[in-house]
Design an enzyme around this catalytic site. Structure first.
Site, PDB file in Angstrom:
ATOM      1  N   ALA A  16     -21.740  23.079  -3.758  1.00 47.79           N
ATOM      2  CA  ALA A  16     -22.199  21.815  -4.368  1.00 47.79           C
ATOM      3  C   ALA A  16     -23.122  21.092  -3.397  1.00 47.79           C
ATOM      4  O   ALA A  16     -23.029  21.297  -2.185  1.00 47.79           O
ATOM      5  CB  ALA A  16     -20.990  20.955  -4.694  1.00 47.79           C
ATOM      6  N   GLY A  55     -18.701  25.929  -4.065  1.00 44.87           N
ATOM      7  CA  GLY A  55     -19.128  26.135  -5.455  1.00 44.87           C
ATOM      8  C   GLY A  55     -19.961  27.399  -5.599  1.00 44.87           C
ATOM      9  O   GLY A  55     -19.994  28.001  -6.681  1.00 44.87           O
ATOM     10  N   GLU A  82     -14.306  23.902   1.177  1.00 44.13           N
ATOM     11  CA  GLU A  82     -14.153  22.534   0.671  1.00 44.13           C
ATOM     12  C   GLU A  82     -13.146  21.721   1.480  1.00 44.13           C
ATOM     13  O   GLU A  82     -13.299  20.519   1.673  1.00 44.13           O
ATOM     14  CB  GLU A  82     -13.710  22.564  -0.802  1.00 44.13           C
ATOM     15  CG  GLU A  82     -14.803  22.924  -1.778  1.00 44.13           C
ATOM     16  CD  GLU A  82     -14.962  24.417  -2.003  1.00 44.13           C
ATOM     17  OE1 GLU A  82     -14.509  25.215  -1.155  1.00 44.13           O
ATOM     18  OE2 GLU A  82     -15.561  24.793  -3.023  1.00 44.13           O
ATOM     19  N   GLU A 109     -17.504  30.036  -6.039  1.00 46.62           N
ATOM     20  CA  GLU A 109     -16.881  29.845  -7.357  1.00 46.62           C
ATOM     21  C   GLU A 109     -17.814  30.349  -8.464  1.00 46.62           C
ATOM     22  O   GLU A 109     -17.366  30.925  -9.455  1.00 46.62           O
ATOM     23  CB  GLU A 109     -16.522  28.369  -7.555  1.00 46.62           C
ATOM     24  CG  GLU A 109     -15.354  27.960  -6.653  1.00 46.62           C
ATOM     25  CD  GLU A 109     -15.067  26.471  -6.713  1.00 46.62           C
ATOM     26  OE1 GLU A 109     -15.986  25.700  -6.382  1.00 46.62           O
ATOM     27  OE2 GLU A 109     -13.948  26.094  -7.085  1.00 46.62           O
TER      28      GLU A 109
HETATM   29  C1  LIG Z   1     -20.355  16.644  -8.348  1.00 47.85           C
HETATM   30  C2  LIG Z   1     -20.352  18.127  -8.532  1.00 47.85           C
HETATM   31  C3  LIG Z   1     -18.974  18.679  -8.756  1.00 47.85           C
HETATM   32  C4  LIG Z   1     -18.909  20.055  -8.249  1.00 47.85           C
HETATM   33  C5  LIG Z   1     -17.499  20.559  -8.304  1.00 47.85           C
HETATM   34  C6  LIG Z   1     -17.402  21.813  -7.531  1.00 47.85           C
HETATM   35  C7  LIG Z   1     -17.150  21.505  -6.132  1.00 47.85           C
HETATM   36  C8  LIG Z   1     -17.608  22.280  -5.212  1.00 47.85           C
HETATM   37  C9  LIG Z   1     -17.358  21.850  -3.834  1.00 47.85           C
HETATM   38  C10 LIG Z   1     -18.380  22.399  -2.867  1.00 47.85           C
HETATM   39  O1  LIG Z   1     -19.054  23.347  -3.091  1.00 47.85           O
HETATM   40  S1  LIG Z   1     -18.465  21.520  -1.452  1.00 47.85           S
HETATM   41  C11 LIG Z   1     -19.679  22.361  -0.519  1.00 47.85           C
HETATM   42  C12 LIG Z   1     -19.141  23.601   0.051  1.00 47.85           C
HETATM   43  N1  LIG Z   1     -20.123  24.186   0.924  1.00 47.85           N
HETATM   44  C13 LIG Z   1     -20.127  23.990   2.219  1.00 47.85           C
HETATM   45  O2  LIG Z   1     -19.273  23.359   2.783  1.00 47.85           O
HETATM   46  C14 LIG Z   1     -21.257  24.626   2.971  1.00 47.85           C
HETATM   47  C15 LIG Z   1     -21.907  23.612   3.867  1.00 47.85           C
HETATM   48  N2  LIG Z   1     -23.016  24.186   4.581  1.00 47.85           N
HETATM   49  C16 LIG Z   1     -22.859  24.979   5.654  1.00 47.85           C
HETATM   50  O3  LIG Z   1     -21.783  25.344   6.057  1.00 47.85           O
HETATM   51  C17 LIG Z   1     -24.098  25.400   6.348  1.00 47.85           C
HETATM   52  O4  LIG Z   1     -25.082  24.458   6.073  1.00 47.85           O
HETATM   53  C18 LIG Z   1     -24.607  26.808   5.951  1.00 47.85           C
HETATM   54  C19 LIG Z   1     -24.766  26.925   4.451  1.00 47.85           C
HETATM   55  C20 LIG Z   1     -23.625  27.874   6.466  1.00 47.85           C
HETATM   56  C21 LIG Z   1     -25.987  27.037   6.609  1.00 47.85           C
HETATM   57  O5  LIG Z   1     -25.882  26.814   8.004  1.00 47.85           O
HETATM   58  P1  LIG Z   1     -27.193  26.686   8.908  1.00 47.85           P
HETATM   59  O6  LIG Z   1     -26.717  26.496  10.315  1.00 47.85           O
HETATM   60  O7  LIG Z   1     -28.099  27.795   8.640  1.00 47.85           O
HETATM   61  O8  LIG Z   1     -27.950  25.388   8.408  1.00 47.85           O
HETATM   62  P2  LIG Z   1     -27.492  23.859   8.474  1.00 47.85           P
HETATM   63  O9  LIG Z   1     -28.238  23.189   9.562  1.00 47.85           O
HETATM   64  O10 LIG Z   1     -26.033  23.745   8.468  1.00 47.85           O
HETATM   65  O11 LIG Z   1     -27.999  23.327   7.052  1.00 47.85           O
HETATM   66  C22 LIG Z   1     -29.393  23.275   6.744  1.00 47.85           C
HETATM   67  C23 LIG Z   1     -29.643  22.031   5.934  1.00 47.85           C
HETATM   68  O12 LIG Z   1     -28.987  22.157   4.678  1.00 47.85           O
HETATM   69  C24 LIG Z   1     -28.126  21.047   4.458  1.00 47.85           C
HETATM   70  N3  LIG Z   1     -26.970  21.542   3.688  1.00 47.85           N
HETATM   71  C25 LIG Z   1     -26.254  22.632   3.930  1.00 47.85           C
HETATM   72  N4  LIG Z   1     -25.319  22.799   3.010  1.00 47.85           N
HETATM   73  C26 LIG Z   1     -25.451  21.774   2.145  1.00 47.85           C
HETATM   74  C27 LIG Z   1     -24.766  21.404   0.958  1.00 47.85           C
HETATM   75  N5  LIG Z   1     -23.760  22.131   0.455  1.00 47.85           N
HETATM   76  N6  LIG Z   1     -25.154  20.286   0.344  1.00 47.85           N
HETATM   77  C28 LIG Z   1     -26.170  19.548   0.816  1.00 47.85           C
HETATM   78  N7  LIG Z   1     -26.877  19.855   1.942  1.00 47.85           N
HETATM   79  C29 LIG Z   1     -26.501  20.970   2.589  1.00 47.85           C
HETATM   80  C30 LIG Z   1     -27.751  20.573   5.861  1.00 47.85           C
HETATM   81  O13 LIG Z   1     -27.327  19.246   5.831  1.00 47.85           O
HETATM   82  C31 LIG Z   1     -29.062  20.782   6.595  1.00 47.85           C
HETATM   83  O14 LIG Z   1     -29.931  19.735   6.248  1.00 47.85           O
HETATM   84  P3  LIG Z   1     -30.255  18.569   7.281  1.00 47.85           P
HETATM   85  O15 LIG Z   1     -31.300  17.764   6.637  1.00 47.85           O
HETATM   86  O16 LIG Z   1     -30.664  19.239   8.555  1.00 47.85           O
HETATM   87  O17 LIG Z   1     -28.953  17.810   7.432  1.00 47.85           O
END
Ligand SMILES: CCCCCC/C=C/CC(=O)SCCNC(=O)CCNC(=O)[C@H](O)C(C)(C)COP(=O)(O)OP(=O)(O)OC[C@H]1O[C@@H](n2cnc3c(N)ncnc32)[C@H](O)[C@@H]1OP(=O)(O)O
Length: 719
Positions: free
Chosen positions: A61, A100, A123, A103
């Site tokens: 997400a 997500g 999450e 999922e």
């Molecule tokens: C309202 C909707 C309801 C949905 C219901 C379903 C619920 C689902 C829950 C979820 O899915 S929660 C999210 C779960 N995912 C994560 O926790 C992954 C988070 N991200 C990471 O762990 C890492 O970013 C990565 C994907 C492994 C990549 O790592 P890397 O070191 O290559 O890059 P980063 O510097 O970490 O990230 C780059 C850039 O991207 C932004 N970012 C990463 N993931 C997300 C995300 N899920 N959402 C928004 N933004 C994300 C991160 O903040 C960086 O940007 P910035 O500008 O430098 O901060």
């Protein structure tokens, strides 16, 4: 946000296009809904493949959207409809499938992963649970014990482990989309009912209750005070004990409780704070994304004490050749054995071979003349450090960067004794340096932007969370520690005990209370600093009124503890007693109780009953108040930087966000009111006087933490 193509004349290829991680923003969800409808309704299409652009399937997400109102199609019904479809859908997983994203893959009927992909349901690390069916589908796919472990820890798994667990059907080293398309063509006309995870029964272990109980106890011990892992256990229990339709309802109810909790907000703040911390800016305009770091191939570490050893290991394990210097043969041999042992254990844990060939040990500084960078880690003594820097300045080639691992001394004074002040910088590691993730990069007024960029990039390469800070006594972390620990010792005078204060702080979520932490770090270090600053010892003017020094309140109890040879764990006695020197099992010591009682009666202090709330308020508001001063002084650029330092270096509970986020959650008005109250009661404690920035923020209506920067009018940034 989702591209649609028809490939091989009958396969719909849907590509998520939301850089950098193809998160499931409302636009992406909308794109998936639209393209899936098209694929399912087009008679030419016999199968569907979903993949992500730029080598990443999906990072889950869009976490930024959690802060606002829900927009776009809800994910759960969208995913249910993909699973229910009559055409086979294959997930082509490259890069990451997280949260997500996984999922989404779980509702596809087949999953093909690239050999370098990582999968997981993280999450829980954001204070949430996998609420798009993840807690119900994963246990049906891989069984309760494995699913419980993945969901409650948020651990990422490699595609090889995912294959073993049964999460993916195939792992490939080829182009994963092409493999998935071929796979999809073969899947056409095969029955899909056994591929719909929601329709499967959960393989339930006979000892379910015992398993859930054991995991709950583990969580209560390891993730003290955190709601999300416990909610994950409840959701998995629902998967094991209820039909899918009821389990999914339970999942949503639990998610609703978590979603609006302060813990989820704090953990999501931490996610972004950690990423913001690397983005430094100098008053000159130079910043993280326009200054090229130098490449570091070789480094030297001077001093093989606890810090030097950990630094040498951290460098060698990421492929940097290290020359380690000691002043005497015996110390060098001890250091060599320790470093080799640490590196071997570390390599074994990571399943790689130890890079021992990168290490060289020497007694001569002459050997350092060609290295790219030196990290000095000698005893914390300015005169000694200056001598080392003078010597390095003469010996090393003019382009060598000179770094100090000082924990609080003036980095600019060290720069001043060299021929290259622009190449001098502080790299403050935390002990043990090969384990602790934090690195304070201390920028002196003369450190060049290239030097800062190089130290920050080296920190990242060493897998540290690096934060650029300005140069002042104690920098950020140790400067803030003083008001915090001072409040703890004042509370001892007034009637509290070390164990009471530690329990309150540990129940709040700290890894260790202030007294247990001091025992671990060693009480003699602070004692020596206090003696050197004339606060205690023979140099103190006997006419000084008791319990006052340098015009302010002073608590001599820590000095009295040290005078008895109690230096903490290493001597087996400190604020607590231990089984033996080096022991870690802290027990309350009647001798300390006795010392406190004698002290109070000597100064006529009537002990009073101190509430848990007072302990929290005084310790934590004094801590945050110093944080506000640090922001005013331009020593830290943002509150996020301070919070990252406290989480990674000082065991501040991540689910509370950090001292500055905690202050914002409690409400700045209340923090101000309490500080004013305690400062009135203790006017001789300047740390309790509310900082001008705090007052200003309250006067501006207590803006959210992300907006504080707009109110910080620093005269000159020290960054
Ligand atoms: C309202 C909707 C309801 C949905 C219901 C379903 C619920 C689902 C829950 C979820 O899915 S929660 C999210 C779960 N995912 C994560 O926790 C992954 C988070 N991200 C990471 O762990 C890492 O970013 C990565 C994907 C492994 C990549 O790592 P890397 O070191 O290559 O890059 P980063 O510097 O970490 O990230 C780059 C850039 O991207 C932004 N970012 C990463 N993931 C997300 C995300 N899920 N959402 C928004 N933004 C994300 C991160 O903040 C960086 O940007 P910035 O500008 O430098 O901060």
């Amino acid at each position: 946000m989702a591209r649609y193509e028809l490939v091989k004349r009958s396969v719909a290829l849907i590509t998520l296009t939301n850089p950098p991680v193809n998160s499931l923003s409302s636009a992406v969800r909308h794109g998936i809904a639209k393209t899936m409808d098209r694929a399912l309704s087009d008679p030419k299409v016999t199968a569907v493949v979903i993949c992500g652009e730029n080598g990443r399937f999906c990072g889950g997400a869009d976490i930024r959207e959690f802060a606002g109102p829900m927009r776009g199609p809800p994910l759960l019904p969208l995913l249910d409809s993909i699973e229910a479809g009559e055409k086979p859908v294959v997930a082509a997983i490259e890069g990451v499938a997280l949260g997500g994203g996984l999922e989404l893959a779980l509702v596809c009927h087949y999953r093909i992963a690239h050999s370098k992909a990582r999968l997981g349901l993280p999450e829980v690390t954001l204070g949430l649970l996998p609420a798009a069916g993840g807690t119900q589908r994963l246990p049906r796919l891989i069984g309760i014990p494995a699913a419980l472990e993945l969901i409650t820890t948020g651990r990422h798994v490699s595609s090889q482990e995912a294959l073993k667990l049964g999460i993916v059907d195939q792992v490939t080293e080829q182009n994963v989309c092409e493999v998935a398309v071929e796979f999809a063509l073969r899947a056409v006309a095969k029955p899909l009912s056994s591929r719909r995870l929601s329709a499967l029964t959960v393989p339930c272990p006979p000892d379910l209750d015992a398993l859930l109980e054991a995991v709950t106890m583990q969580i209560q011990k390891k993730a003290r005070g955190m709601m999300a892992p416990l909610a994950c256990v409840q959701a998995v229990r629902a998967a094991a004990t209820m039909p899918y339709s009821q389990g999914i309802k339970r999942e949503s109810e639990l998610m609703a409780t978590l979603f609006n909790s302060g813990q989820a907000r704090a953990l999501q703040y931490c996610f972004f704070a950690e990423r913001t911390a690397g983005k430094w800016t100098l008053p000159s305009g130079a910043q993280w994304n326009d200054t090229k770091p130098r490449e570091i191939r070789s480094a030297a570490v001077i001093g093989l004490g606890t810090m030097g050893r950990g630094i040498a290991v951290s460098l060698a394990r990421v492929g940097i050749s290290v020359i380690a210097v000691e002043s005497d043969k015996k110390l060098m041999e001890t250091g060599r054995q320790m470093v080799i042992g640490m590196l071997e254990r570390d390599a074994k844990r990571r399943g790689v071979s130890a890079s021992l060939n990168l290490l060289k040990f020497t007694l001569s500084l002459q050997d350092l003349k060609d290295v790219d960078l030196v990290i000095e880690a000698v005893f914390e003594d300015m005169a000694l450090k200056k001598r080392v820097f003078q010597e390095l300045s003469k010996l090393c080639r003019p382009t060598t960067l000179l770094c100090s691992n000082t924990s609080g001394l003036d980095v600019d004074a060290l720069a001043g004794v060299t021929d290259r002040p622009q190449l001098v910088i502080g790299m403050h590691f935390f002990s043990p340096a090969h384990v602790m993730k934090l690195l304070e990069v201390v920028c002196g007024p003369r450190s060049s932007s290239e030097t800062i960029a190089t130290a920050m990039s080296l920190g990242k390469r060493m897998e540290k969370v690096s934060v650029a800070v300005g140069n002042c006594p104690g920098f950020v972390g140790n400067r803030m520690l003083k008001p915090y620990s001072d409040q703890a010792t004042f509370l001892l005078e007034e009637g509290a005990t070390p164990e009471q204060i530690d329990k309150v702080l540990e129940d709040f979520g700290f890894a260790m209370g202030v007294f247990r932490m001091s025992d671990l770090a060693g009480l003699d270090v602070g004692w020596r600093v206090r003696k050197e600053s004339g606060l205690t010892g023979p140099d103190v003017d006997p006419k000084n009124p008791p319990r006052r020094r340098q015009g302010r309140k002073y608590c001599p109890i820590p000095d009295m503890v040290c005078e008895q040879g109690r230096f903490g764990q290493k001597t087996g006695r400190g604020w607590y007693m231990y089984d033996k020197p080096g022991g870690t099992n802290a027990k309350p010591d009647p001798l300390i109780q006795n010392l406190l009682e004698t002290y109070r009666s000597r100064y006529g202090i009537k002990p009073r009953n101190i509430t848990d709330q007072e302990i929290i308020d005084r310790c934590l508001f004094a801590l945050a108040n110093e944080g506000f001063r640090i922001l005013e002084d331009g020593i830290a650029a943002r509150p996020e930087d301070i919070d990252v330092i406290y989480q990674f270096g000082y065991g501040f509970p991540r689910h509370r966000g950090g001292p500055m986020f905690y202050a914002s959650m409690v409400g700045l008005e209340r923090v101000l009111e309490r500080l004013e109250h305690y400062h009135q009661a203790h006017p001789d404690v300047p740390h309790l006087e509310p900082s001008p920035l705090l007052k200003k923020l309250v006067a501006c209506g207590s803006p959210p933490i992300q907006k504080w920067r707009e109110h910080i009018k620093t005269m000159h940034s020290h960054l």
